[in-house]
Design a protein around this motif. Structure first.
Motif: not given
Length: 128
Positions: A66-82
């Motif tokens: 992938p050229t870019v990975v995106i995610s929510p900053a905070l979700s029920r199962r993880f956060d962006c730091i994880d």
């Protein structure tokens, strides 16, 4: 690139990846249903692959490139730091963008991730 204040609804492949080529591979980490329940729009592009945090592995990153990975900053199962730490441990070299409706101090989170994962190209996209 520092804190990007962009509405997620206006994002397209070029704006998240920084590349004009519409064949960009986007890896969206999280659950699509959770993105929709929080009022955020799920990424829409031809080459978007949704995976759970548990599926992110070195072999997946090598296979999808992938050229870019995106995610929510905070979700029920993880956060962006994880996720940033997982990506860093797998030596991911692309961009990682976390999406948030409201974070009290996005620049502090960006600094923390840059400190923990110095080689990771990370920024928070604010969905206002």
């Amino acid at each position: 690139m520092s804190w990007e204040q962009t509405k997620l609804s206006r994002l397209d492949v070029a704006s998240i990846s920084g590349v004009e080529d519409q064949t960009i591979a986007i890896l969206a980490v999280g659950e699509p249903e959770e993105w929709l329940q929080t009022g955020q729009k799920a990424p829409q592009a031809g080459n978007v692959k949704f995976v759970s945090i548990d599926e992110v592995s070195e072999s997946l990153l090598e296979h999808l490139c992938p050229t870019v990975v995106i995610s929510p900053a905070l979700s029920r199962r993880f956060d962006c730091i994880d996720l940033a730490q997982i990506l860093c441990s797998h030596k991911y070299k692309g961009r990682y963008r976390a999406v948030s409706r409201e974070l009290p101090n996005p620049t502090m989170v960006e600094r923390e991730i840059r400190s923990l994962c110095p080689g990771l190209d990370f920024a928070i996209l604010v969905d206002q």
